[in-house]
Design a protein around this motif. Structure first.
Motif, PDB file in Angstrom:
ATOM      1  N   ALA A 154      12.783  -0.970   4.240  1.00 30.90           N
ATOM      2  CA  ALA A 154      12.564  -0.903   5.290  1.00 30.90           C
ATOM      3  C   ALA A 154      14.098   0.298   5.676  1.00 30.90           C
ATOM      4  CB  ALA A 154      12.982  -1.758   5.917  1.00 30.90           C
ATOM      5  N   GLN A 204       6.659  -5.794  17.080  1.00 27.93           N
ATOM      6  CA  GLN A 204       6.357  -5.191  15.638  1.00 27.93           C
ATOM      7  C   GLN A 204       8.012  -5.167  14.133  1.00 27.93           C
ATOM      8  OE1 GLN A 204       5.631  -1.603  14.700  1.00 27.93           O
ATOM      9  NE2 GLN A 204       4.916  -1.683  16.689  1.00 27.93           N
ATOM     10  N   LEU A 205       8.608  -6.544  15.167  1.00 26.86           N
ATOM     11  CA  LEU A 205       8.946  -7.276  13.395  1.00 26.86           C
ATOM     12  C   LEU A 205       8.508  -8.074  12.929  1.00 26.86           C
ATOM     13  CD1 LEU A 205      12.013  -7.709  12.619  1.00 26.86           C
ATOM     14  CD2 LEU A 205      11.795  -9.966  14.283  1.00 26.86           C
ATOM     15  N   ALA A 255       4.399   1.270   8.560  1.00 24.31           N
ATOM     16  CA  ALA A 255       4.363   0.067   8.091  1.00 24.31           C
ATOM     17  C   ALA A 255       2.821  -1.122   9.075  1.00 24.31           C
ATOM     18  CB  ALA A 255       5.163  -0.840   9.534  1.00 24.31           C
ATOM     19  N   TYR A 283       9.215  -0.324  14.922  1.00 21.19           N
ATOM     20  CA  TYR A 283      10.135  -1.138  15.201  1.00 21.19           C
ATOM     21  C   TYR A 283      11.205  -1.183  16.880  1.00 21.19           C
ATOM     22  CZ  TYR A 283      13.842  -4.643  15.345  1.00 21.19           C
ATOM     23  OH  TYR A 283      15.585  -5.617  15.639  1.00 21.19           O
ATOM     24  N   VAL A 320      15.668  -7.308  11.151  1.00 17.13           N
ATOM     25  CA  VAL A 320      14.762  -7.044  10.237  1.00 17.13           C
ATOM     26  C   VAL A 320      15.791  -7.287   9.054  1.00 17.13           C
ATOM     27  CG1 VAL A 320      14.082  -4.522   8.785  1.00 17.13           C
ATOM     28  CG2 VAL A 320      14.441  -4.373  11.318  1.00 17.13           C
ATOM     29  N   LEU A 331       6.341  -6.106  10.482  1.00 14.00           N
ATOM     30  CA  LEU A 331       7.581  -5.727   9.029  1.00 14.00           C
ATOM     31  C   LEU A 331       7.349  -6.749   8.110  1.00 14.00           C
ATOM     32  CD1 LEU A 331      10.004  -3.358  11.133  1.00 14.00           C
ATOM     33  CD2 LEU A 331       8.902  -2.478   8.603  1.00 14.00           C
ATOM     34  N   HIS A 386       8.577   2.572   7.546  1.00 11.43           N
ATOM     35  CA  HIS A 386       9.030   3.111   8.787  1.00 11.43           C
ATOM     36  C   HIS A 386       9.195   2.424   9.879  1.00 11.43           C
ATOM     37  CE1 HIS A 386       9.153   5.648  12.055  1.00 11.43           C
ATOM     38  NE2 HIS A 386      10.071   6.769  10.860  1.00 11.43           N
ATOM     39  N   THR A 387      10.916   2.354   9.610  1.00 12.06           N
ATOM     40  CA  THR A 387      10.821   0.985  11.331  1.00 12.06           C
ATOM     41  C   THR A 387      11.246   1.368  12.877  1.00 12.06           C
ATOM     42  OG1 THR A 387      12.816   1.208  10.471  1.00 12.06           O
ATOM     43  CG2 THR A 387      12.016  -0.347   9.296  1.00 12.06           C
ATOM     44  N   LEU A 435      17.668   2.079  12.430  1.00 10.77           N
ATOM     45  CA  LEU A 435      18.474   1.034  12.706  1.00 10.77           C
ATOM     46  C   LEU A 435      19.356   1.120  12.856  1.00 10.77           C
ATOM     47  CD1 LEU A 435      16.855  -1.220   9.322  1.00 10.77           C
ATOM     48  CD2 LEU A 435      16.008  -1.454  11.421  1.00 10.77           C
TER      49      LEU A 435
END
Length: 137
Positions: free
Chosen positions: A86, A66-67, A32, A55, A98, A70, A51-52, A90
């Motif tokens: 994404a 981070q959010l 991200a 986050y 997200v 994104l 890539h989350t 998660l």
């Protein structure tokens, strides 16, 4: 983890070109990061998956930062004609913010769902995640 499309642009470009020429829809799993998105644009990729992980592992204000990253990148990707996806890390507990990002066309959550399926079954695991994602939208 993810592809460093900025650093390896010259090695990736001919591969992406051949796939696109063959009519194959290319998706790049990237960090991200603006540099990675810019590289994906230069490569002509129609889809990116952000890539989350950063986050997912962040807490408090760091997660908020981070959010926003994104969200901003998903908007920038969509504005430039790339379909943003994404995924990574998660869970039931962190997916809703997200999932609420309107430009994201897809979330990839397979590993978590399979792990949860051990405890509650695959159908229940998927149903719960889908419910959370739909509530966020």
């Amino acid at each position: 983890g993810m592809l460093d499309s900025a650093r390896h642009h010259n090695q990736i470009a001919p591969i992406v070109g051949r796939l696109l020429d063959a009519g194959i829809r290319v998706s790049l799993f990237i960090g991200a990061d603006v540099r990675q998105l810019e590289a994906a644009l230069r490569l002509g990729a129609p889809v990116v998956e952000f890539h989350t992980g950063d986050y997912a592992h962040a807490e408090g204000e760091a997660r908020t930062v981070q959010l926003k990253r994104l969200s901003d990148l998903a908007a920038l990707a969509a504005k430039n004609g790339i379909e943003p996806h994404a995924g990574h890390g998660l869970t039931f507990e962190n997916v809703q913010p997200v999932a609420a990002i309107p430009q994201l066309a897809e979330l990839n959550i397979g590993h978590y769902l399979i792990g949860e399926a051990i405890f509650c079954g695959l159908e229940a695991s998927i149903s719960r995640m889908r419910e959370l994602m739909d509530l966020a939208r």
